[in-house]
Design a protein around this motif. Structure first.
Motif, PDB file in Angstrom:
ATOM      1  N   ASN A  99       0.804  -1.222   0.000  1.00  0.00           N
ATOM      2  CA  ASN A  99       0.000   0.000   0.000  1.00  0.00           C
ATOM      3  C   ASN A  99       0.835   1.269   0.000  1.00  0.00           C
ATOM      4  OD1 ASN A  99      -2.405  -1.255  -0.182  1.00  0.00           O
ATOM      5  ND2 ASN A  99      -3.230  -0.533   1.753  1.00  0.00           N
ATOM      6  N   ARG A 102       1.448   1.651  -3.576  1.00  0.00           N
ATOM      7  CA  ARG A 102       0.190   1.877  -4.264  1.00  0.00           C
ATOM      8  C   ARG A 102      -0.315   3.297  -4.034  1.00  0.00           C
ATOM      9  NH1 ARG A 102      -5.003  -1.886  -3.257  1.00  0.00           N
ATOM     10  NH2 ARG A 102      -5.486  -0.260  -1.761  1.00  0.00           N
ATOM     11  N   PHE A 103      -0.018   3.816  -2.852  1.00  0.00           N
ATOM     12  CA  PHE A 103      -0.470   5.163  -2.524  1.00  0.00           C
ATOM     13  C   PHE A 103       0.159   6.194  -3.467  1.00  0.00           C
ATOM     14  CE2 PHE A 103      -0.094   9.064   0.133  1.00  0.00           C
ATOM     15  CZ  PHE A 103      -1.446   9.357   0.158  1.00  0.00           C
ATOM     16  N   GLN A 106      -1.564   5.811  -6.819  1.00  0.00           N
ATOM     17  CA  GLN A 106      -2.910   6.389  -6.732  1.00  0.00           C
ATOM     18  C   GLN A 106      -2.880   7.884  -7.087  1.00  0.00           C
ATOM     19  OE1 GLN A 106      -4.625   5.920  -2.814  1.00  0.00           O
ATOM     20  NE2 GLN A 106      -6.173   7.471  -3.164  1.00  0.00           N
ATOM     21  N   GLN A 111      -7.573  10.045  -8.621  1.00  0.00           N
ATOM     22  CA  GLN A 111      -8.989   9.941  -8.257  1.00  0.00           C
ATOM     23  C   GLN A 111      -9.062  10.002  -6.737  1.00  0.00           C
ATOM     24  OE1 GLN A 111      -9.763   5.662  -7.317  1.00  0.00           O
ATOM     25  NE2 GLN A 111     -10.099   5.628  -9.491  1.00  0.00           N
ATOM     26  N   SER A 112      -8.150  10.780  -6.169  1.00  0.00           N
ATOM     27  CA  SER A 112      -7.987  10.704  -4.725  1.00  0.00           C
ATOM     28  C   SER A 112      -9.009  11.518  -3.953  1.00  0.00           C
ATOM     29  CB  SER A 112      -6.572  11.131  -4.344  1.00  0.00           C
ATOM     30  OG  SER A 112      -5.678  10.193  -4.867  1.00  0.00           O
ATOM     31  N   ARG A 117     -16.464   5.765  -3.894  1.00  0.00           N
ATOM     32  CA  ARG A 117     -16.175   4.419  -4.361  1.00  0.00           C
ATOM     33  C   ARG A 117     -15.343   3.667  -3.324  1.00  0.00           C
ATOM     34  NH1 ARG A 117     -14.285   4.829 -10.431  1.00  0.00           N
ATOM     35  NH2 ARG A 117     -14.498   7.000  -9.860  1.00  0.00           N
ATOM     36  N   SER A 118     -15.353   2.353  -3.412  1.00  0.00           N
ATOM     37  CA  SER A 118     -14.559   1.548  -2.491  1.00  0.00           C
ATOM     38  C   SER A 118     -13.082   1.662  -2.848  1.00  0.00           C
ATOM     39  CB  SER A 118     -14.979   0.094  -2.590  1.00  0.00           C
ATOM     40  OG  SER A 118     -14.028  -0.722  -1.942  1.00  0.00           O
ATOM     41  N   GLU A 119     -12.256   1.515  -1.828  1.00  0.00           N
ATOM     42  CA  GLU A 119     -10.816   1.521  -2.095  1.00  0.00           C
ATOM     43  C   GLU A 119     -10.408   0.302  -2.912  1.00  0.00           C
ATOM     44  OE1 GLU A 119      -9.116   1.650   1.783  1.00  0.00           O
ATOM     45  OE2 GLU A 119     -10.158  -0.128   2.433  1.00  0.00           O
ATOM     46  N   ARG A 120     -11.318  -0.650  -3.047  1.00  0.00           N
ATOM     47  CA  ARG A 120     -11.030  -1.803  -3.908  1.00  0.00           C
ATOM     48  C   ARG A 120     -10.779  -1.378  -5.351  1.00  0.00           C
ATOM     49  NH1 ARG A 120     -11.810  -6.721  -0.991  1.00  0.00           N
ATOM     50  NH2 ARG A 120     -11.333  -5.911   1.048  1.00  0.00           N
ATOM     51  N   THR A 121     -11.279  -0.220  -5.725  1.00  0.00           N
ATOM     52  CA  THR A 121     -11.029   0.248  -7.081  1.00  0.00           C
ATOM     53  C   THR A 121      -9.540   0.507  -7.290  1.00  0.00           C
ATOM     54  OG1 THR A 121     -11.419   2.514  -6.404  1.00  0.00           O
ATOM     55  CG2 THR A 121     -13.275   1.365  -7.351  1.00  0.00           C
ATOM     56  N   LEU A 122      -8.789   0.550  -6.178  1.00  0.00           N
ATOM     57  CA  LEU A 122      -7.345   0.770  -6.307  1.00  0.00           C
ATOM     58  C   LEU A 122      -6.605  -0.543  -6.548  1.00  0.00           C
ATOM     59  CD1 LEU A 122      -6.945   3.195  -3.269  1.00  0.00           C
ATOM     60  CD2 LEU A 122      -7.025   3.827  -5.679  1.00  0.00           C
ATOM     61  N   ASP A 123      -7.323  -1.657  -6.429  1.00  0.00           N
ATOM     62  CA  ASP A 123      -6.644  -2.947  -6.528  1.00  0.00           C
ATOM     63  C   ASP A 123      -5.961  -3.184  -7.871  1.00  0.00           C
ATOM     64  OD1 ASP A 123      -7.278  -3.469  -3.974  1.00  0.00           O
ATOM     65  OD2 ASP A 123      -8.801  -4.985  -4.378  1.00  0.00           O
ATOM     66  N   ASN A 126      -2.311  -2.888  -7.968  1.00  0.00           N
ATOM     67  CA  ASN A 126      -1.463  -3.831  -7.236  1.00  0.00           C
ATOM     68  C   ASN A 126      -0.359  -4.444  -8.091  1.00  0.00           C
ATOM     69  OD1 ASN A 126      -3.039  -3.304  -5.090  1.00  0.00           O
ATOM     70  ND2 ASN A 126      -3.897  -5.351  -4.859  1.00  0.00           N
TER      71      ASN A 126
ATOM     72  N   HIS B 198     -13.114   3.954   3.843  1.00  0.00           N
ATOM     73  CA  HIS B 198     -12.508   2.917   3.006  1.00  0.00           C
ATOM     74  C   HIS B 198     -12.677   3.223   1.520  1.00  0.00           C
ATOM     75  CE1 HIS B 198     -11.444   0.462   6.427  1.00  0.00           C
ATOM     76  NE2 HIS B 198     -12.594   0.832   6.952  1.00  0.00           N
ATOM     77  N   PRO B 200     -10.819   5.667  -1.869  1.00  0.00           N
ATOM     78  CA  PRO B 200      -9.512   6.250  -2.226  1.00  0.00           C
ATOM     79  C   PRO B 200      -9.220   7.525  -1.433  1.00  0.00           C
ATOM     80  CG  PRO B 200     -10.665   5.561  -4.197  1.00  0.00           C
ATOM     81  CD  PRO B 200     -11.633   5.373  -3.049  1.00  0.00           C
ATOM     82  N   TYR B 225      -6.749  18.262   1.330  1.00  0.00           N
ATOM     83  CA  TYR B 225      -7.414  17.063   1.845  1.00  0.00           C
ATOM     84  C   TYR B 225      -7.847  17.258   3.289  1.00  0.00           C
ATOM     85  CZ  TYR B 225      -6.124  14.508  -2.325  1.00  0.00           C
ATOM     86  OH  TYR B 225      -6.021  14.088  -3.624  1.00  0.00           O
TER      87      TYR B 225
END
Lengths: 250, 331
Positions: A99, A102-103, A106, A111-112, A117-123, A126, B198, B200, B225
């Protein structure tokens, strides 16, 4: 200003009466690996802090790819493609190793501000993050908390995070400090690899690393530039021998 | 573990989470959500609904506070201003401008957000203790304004606030109707906070809490932010204050005083900062203590103090914070 990707003119940083960096000029050519060396307290890290906007300039100007970035905030400078690593590893300790990287990815994707949306969209970042971790030999600890890494691995993680931004100018503050011989070799290979297509400016104490890796060097002592050029030429400079190499090579 | 496995794995939190459940909860949080929902359904048959609604308002208030303290790492001592002004404006607009339930509540929420923007713009560049002190000072100014201006009714407060009806259909003067509405709003708030944290955006907030300097050097506009989080938190606090004003049909100086700010801090710390369900646990504990110790008069304050010290010493991460570490999952 020809092919200078990063150019500093007369940059100065005073802390009260003390000039930590005193009218330093830097010309970093596009695509080169440039080292800044000098004894402790010479002002190398302060110089870095001025270039990245961590510290405000007392005077002088800095141009990045021909555009004046003096006085810009650190995050704006970073978004223009000049990104650094720190001497004391700066990581996100509560994040996993993956992470951390990944951060950085991101931010590139931008799209921060998306809070719905769920943070899963960042998967889908990976895979790229893992590639970077593999390059730095961190793939096997990808799922661990970054705080639990060893000192050397934290350094490597910070470099991976910095590389994730794919910066056009990469500033590395003592990338090999505190690393074992084996890790140093790995980092040197890596720097050589990532330097293709970008410009690297590094502070480095390990002179054998500098000699093998860098195109040109700038030597700082007491906040001023005392020599610049190719390692072989600079190493013979009596001023440099006296100020710096003297201690190591006497 | 092979590399291929790892590429499948999604450790979005230090303690890698398993499959995602409906509404965006992890399994552990989904279980807690179901427990909370059941509690909301069963509780009014056992306990006094008005007291329960008070707890729910404070949960929402603490959720707002936790977004800031728990996930962004900003310690505000001024949240009473958002909660209290939210309450005042909701009450005033309903009592004097004839605003209906929804419009009055929206007025309170917007008030919270607007004040949050002002506080944020002043305080956001400071960190730690300085940030806390600036928010405290601004909140004291708001308190003073409320004390002096006629619209708040001074010591009497804004009284006789009409509850109105939901969409002109459901009469909210009926405590049971109001209870089911507030219970639903509470569950909605928990879903919302889980989504935000949870997301982005939430990821950026947590990174800022972890290491703001590095977030900045990676190109994130950290102040922006922080300001976003601050305004969100203030808006939700204003909303919670407004809801309380509607339930009790009154807004008073207490709502805008440091007592309310302290309550937010206390609830969040007792429940567990940086947890989705901590505010719920904290509110139940703190407000129950107040409620059931009320007959003992001044001893409420004393007991609160003891509880607070106890939690700081024994459960440093708050009740759910400790559970979270123990079970290695994010709650």
């Amino acid at each position: 200003m020809a092919d200078y990707v990063l150019q500093a003119k007369g940059i100065t940083k005073s802390f009260g009466a003390f000039k930590a960096v005193d009218t330093v000029d830097l010309d970093i050519e596009k695509g080169e690996i440039h080292a800044m060396i000098g004894p402790n307290g010479a002002g190398k890290t302060t110089c870095f802090n001025l270039l990245t906007g961590d510290l405000p300039l007392t005077s002088g100007t800095i141009h990045l790819e021909g555009r004046n970035i003096s006085g810009m905030s650190m995050d704006r400078i970073a978004r223009r493609g000049l990104v650094r690593s720190y001497q004391i590893s700066s990581i996100f300790p509560d994040f996993t190793v993956l992470n951390n990287v990944r951060f950085a990815l991101q931010r590139k994707r931008g799209q921060s501000l998306d809070f719905w949306r769920s943070e899963r969209t960042l998967d889908d970042l990976n895979a790229r993050a893992l590639e970077l971790l593999e390059d730095l030999g961190l793939a096997d600890v990808a799922g661990e908390r970054a705080a639990e890494l060893s000192y050397g691995k934290k350094r490597a993680l910070e470099i991976a995070t910095t590389l994730a931004l794919d910066p056009s100018v990469l500033l590395l503050d003592e990338p090999t400090s505190g690393m074992g011989r084996e890790d140093i070799g790995r980092v040197v290979d890596l720097i050589r690899k990532v330097a293709k297509g970008r410009t690297v400016l590094m502070v480095e104490h390990n002179l054998s690393v500098v000699e093998g890796l860098c195109d040109r060097i700038t030597v700082l002592a007491r906040g001023q530039v005392i020599a610049r050029g190719r390692y072989a030429e600079v190493a013979k400079d009596p001023l440099v021998v006296e100020a710096y190499l003297g201690a190591a090579h006497a | 573990m092979t590399l291929a496995d790892m590429k499948q794995m999604t450790p979005s939190h230090p303690m890698a989470e398993t499959a995602l459940h409906p509404l965006g909860f992890s399994r552990a949080r989904f279980i807690l959500f179901v427990v909370t929902a059941l509690a909301v359904v069963i509780a009014p048959f056992v306990l006094y609904p008005i007291f329960l609604m008070k707890i729910y308002c404070f949960i929402i208030f603490a959720v707002a506070y936790n977004l800031l303290l728990g996930y962004t790492g900003l310690m505000s001592f001024g949240h009473a201003a958002f909660w209290g002004m939210g309450a005042y404006l909701t009450a005033y607009s309903a009592a004097n401008w004839g605003f209906g339930f929804e419009a009055a509540l929206l007025t309170g929420t917007v008030t919270g957000a607007a004040l949050g923007l002002i506080f944020g713009l002043v305080a956001i560049r400071r960190t730690g203790l300085y940030f806390a002190m600036i928010t405290l000072a601004l909140a004291q100014m708001v308190y003073f304004i409320c004390l002096q201006s006629p619209f708040t009714g001074g010591e009497d407060g804004v009284q006789g606030v009409p509850r109105g009806s939901l969409l002109g259909l459901v009469d909210l003067n009926n405590d049971w109707n109001l209870y089911w509405l507030v219970g639903t709003i509470l569950l909605g708030t928990i879903i919302l906070s889980n989504r935000v944290v949870h997301s982005p955006f939430g990821q950026v907030l947590r990174a800022i809490r972890n290491n703001p300097a590095r977030a900045k050097s990676l190109g994130y506009n950290v102040d922006r932010y922080k300001l976003c989080a601050f305004v969100m938190s203030a808006a939700l606090a204003g909303f919670a204050g407004g809801l309380k004003a509607i339930i009790f049909q009154i807004a008073t100086l207490t709502d805008v005083s440091t007592v309310a700010s302290t309550e937010a801090v206390l609830i969040t710390l007792v429940g567990g900062i940086g947890t989705i369900f901590g505010p719920a646990v904290g509110s139940i504990i703190v407000l129950s203590l107040e409620h059931y110790l009320a007959p003992f008069g001044p001893w409420v304050m004393f007991t609160q103090g003891v509880v607070f010290v106890f939690f700081v010493l024994v459960f440093r991460k708050g009740l759910l914070g400790e559970f979270q570490s123990y079970f290695k999952t994010s709650l």
